[in-house]
Design a protein around this motif. Structure first.
Motif, mmCIF file in Angstrom:
data_model
loop_
_atom_site.group_PDB
_atom_site.id
_atom_site.type_symbol
_atom_site.label_atom_id
_atom_site.label_comp_id
_atom_site.label_asym_id
_atom_site.label_seq_id
_atom_site.Cartn_x
_atom_site.Cartn_y
_atom_site.Cartn_z
ATOM 1 N N UNK A 51 0.903 -1.154 0.000
ATOM 2 C CA UNK A 51 0.000 0.000 0.000
ATOM 3 C C UNK A 51 0.939 1.199 0.000
ATOM 4 N N UNK A 52 0.934 1.906 -1.109
ATOM 5 C CA UNK A 52 1.960 2.929 -1.323
ATOM 6 C C UNK A 52 1.357 4.323 -1.277
ATOM 7 N N UNK A 106 6.028 2.974 1.859
ATOM 8 C CA UNK A 106 5.488 1.631 1.633
ATOM 9 C C UNK A 106 4.922 1.057 2.929
ATOM 10 N N UNK A 107 3.646 0.749 2.877
ATOM 11 C CA UNK A 107 2.956 0.165 4.030
ATOM 12 C C UNK A 107 2.426 -1.207 3.654
ATOM 13 N N UNK A 150 11.290 5.041 8.129
ATOM 14 C CA UNK A 150 10.329 4.268 8.927
ATOM 15 C C UNK A 150 10.612 4.361 10.427
ATOM 16 N N UNK A 151 11.690 5.058 10.797
ATOM 17 C CA UNK A 151 11.990 5.199 12.228
ATOM 18 C C UNK A 151 10.902 5.998 12.944
ATOM 19 N N UNK A 152 10.202 6.811 12.176
ATOM 20 C CA UNK A 152 9.180 7.675 12.783
ATOM 21 C C UNK A 152 7.819 7.353 12.167
ATOM 22 N N UNK A 153 7.461 6.080 12.255
ATOM 23 C CA UNK A 153 6.268 5.562 11.580
ATOM 24 C C UNK A 153 4.987 6.266 12.028
ATOM 25 N N UNK A 154 4.845 6.500 13.329
ATOM 26 C CA UNK A 154 3.587 7.102 13.815
ATOM 27 C C UNK A 154 3.387 8.484 13.228
ATOM 28 N N UNK A 155 4.463 9.265 13.191
ATOM 29 C CA UNK A 155 4.355 10.634 12.675
ATOM 30 C C UNK A 155 3.970 10.609 11.198
ATOM 31 N N UNK A 156 4.579 9.705 10.447
ATOM 32 C CA UNK A 156 4.261 9.616 9.015
ATOM 33 C C UNK A 156 2.804 9.229 8.830
ATOM 34 N N UNK A 157 2.367 8.239 9.594
ATOM 35 C CA UNK A 157 0.979 7.778 9.449
ATOM 36 C C UNK A 157 0.003 8.883 9.843
ATOM 37 N N UNK A 158 0.363 9.612 10.884
ATOM 38 C CA UNK A 158 -0.503 10.718 11.314
ATOM 39 C C UNK A 158 -0.605 11.761 10.193
ATOM 40 N N UNK A 184 -0.115 11.422 7.024
ATOM 41 C CA UNK A 184 -0.730 10.934 5.778
ATOM 42 C C UNK A 184 -2.134 10.375 6.003
ATOM 43 N N UNK A 185 -2.576 10.369 7.247
ATOM 44 C CA UNK A 185 -3.900 9.833 7.541
ATOM 45 C C UNK A 185 -3.968 8.330 7.316
ATOM 46 N N UNK A 186 -2.866 7.638 7.621
ATOM 47 C CA UNK A 186 -2.807 6.182 7.426
ATOM 48 C C UNK A 186 -3.167 5.486 8.738
ATOM 49 N N UNK A 187 -4.003 4.455 8.624
ATOM 50 C CA UNK A 187 -4.457 3.718 9.807
ATOM 51 C C UNK A 187 -3.302 3.000 10.499
ATOM 52 N N UNK A 188 -3.428 2.835 11.807
ATOM 53 C CA UNK A 188 -2.407 2.097 12.553
ATOM 54 C C UNK A 188 -2.527 0.587 12.308
ATOM 55 N N UNK A 189 -3.532 0.183 11.524
ATOM 56 C CA UNK A 189 -3.628 -1.228 11.111
ATOM 57 C C UNK A 189 -2.584 -1.542 10.042
ATOM 58 N N UNK A 190 -1.941 -0.502 9.531
ATOM 59 C CA UNK A 190 -0.873 -0.700 8.541
ATOM 60 C C UNK A 190 0.466 -0.418 9.203
ATOM 61 N N UNK A 191 1.504 -1.099 8.706
ATOM 62 C CA UNK A 191 2.848 -0.781 9.199
ATOM 63 C C UNK A 191 3.666 -0.179 8.066
ATOM 64 N N UNK A 192 4.559 0.716 8.470
ATOM 65 C CA UNK A 192 5.428 1.382 7.499
ATOM 66 C C UNK A 192 6.733 0.590 7.414
ATOM 67 N N UNK A 193 7.037 0.057 6.230
ATOM 68 C CA UNK A 193 8.257 -0.747 6.083
ATOM 69 C C UNK A 193 9.469 0.123 5.779
#
Ligand SMILES: Cc1cc2nc3c(=O)[nH]c(=O)nc-3n(C[C@H](O)[C@H](O)[C@H](O)COP(=O)(O)O)c2cc1C
Length: 237
Positions: free
Chosen positions: A64-65, A147-148, A186-194, A196-205
């Motif tokens: 999921x890109x 990439x998630x 990907x060291x700061x996955x939560x910030x990126x997801x926040x 980009x509005x990406x769910x925490x059900x996805x992980x950032x690789x």
């Protein structure tokens, strides 16, 4: 034309195709300096369509890109830099803490190649820190992909995402473009997801900065080598 000639022409065409492919693979290198010029939207669509031809377990296509440009990218750059300076790592996938033996020396080899090219002294901690922070400036690239994959997937699907990313990187190279895969993002996955509005059900690789390479930048001179076949491939008859 006789069958023999057709065979020769078919074979030389196959050789040419293989040479072109090998050339693209050999030409791809991690690019760590980009020009600000944005890529046309139709080219971006073409590149990610080609990447999507990558194989995957059961054709699940677990990638999921998020492709980020413009103002959103500037915001992400600022957030990443801020996070990196604060240093509170928050990766979805744990970092590898130790590299030993040949993995350690290869890792050092790639760092030395970059430091030598960019004039960073091995013991110059401040210069090394600045060099590392370039990751979070996304090497000034006009675009970055993140990439998630779904959190419940594992190593198998992560391998699929790797194949997808390499297919993308080769396509970029074929178009004269450059890229750098970046685990550091990907060291700061939560910030990126926040952001980009990406769910925490996805992980950032990992992420990938891409665009037109800045060929005049000193980092361009960093060239990594590869272990000989005998170290990496075991042949069985
Ligand atoms: C998944 C992945 C993550 C990477 N993460 C980073 C990174 O965070 N920062 C960086 O500068 N290079 C990163 N790289 C680039 C590697 O250092 C590089 O591929 C390796 O040294 C070989 O050099 P080459 O790509 O120029 O052939 C990453 C590569 C991959 C495949």
């Amino acid at each position: 034309m006789g069958g023999h000639m057709t065979d020769i022409i078919d074979r030389s065409r196959a050789d040419m195709r293989a040479d072109i492919y090998d050339g693209i693979v050999a030409e791809r290198r991690s690019v760590r300096a980009f020009l600000p010029t944005a890529l046309p939207a139709d080219l971006i669509a073409r590149l990610f369509t080609v990447a999507g031809r990558a194989p995957s377990n059961c054709n699940a296509q677990p990638w999921i890109t998020h492709v980020v440009s413009g103002e959103t990218l500037e915001r992400i750059r600022a957030v990443l830099l801020e996070q990196a300076k604060a240093g509170a790592l928050d990766p979805d996938v744990p970092l590898t803490s130790t590299y030993v033996d040949q993995y350690k020396s290869r890792r050092i080899g790639s760092a030395v190649a970059l430091f030598e090219a960019t004039g960073v002294g091995r013991n110059d901690q401040q210069a090394r820190e600045i060099s590392f922070l370039r990751n979070f400036e996304l090497f000034d690239a006009p675009h970055a992909a993140f990439f998630f994959m779904p959190r419940y997937f594992g190593l198998r699907e992560a391998a699929d995402v790797g194949m997808y990313a390499q297919t993308l990187m080769l396509a970029l190279t074929a178009h004269g473009l450059g890229s750098c895969a970046q685990g550091a993002i990907s060291h700061y996955a939560s910030a990126i997801k926040r952001e980009l509005g990406v769910s925490d059900d996805l992980i950032c690789l990992f992420g990938l900065s891409f665009g037109y390479p800045d060929a005049d930048h000193p980092s361009t001179a960093a060239i990594t080598d590869r272990a000989p076949l005998s170290e990496t491939v075991v042949l069985h008859d």
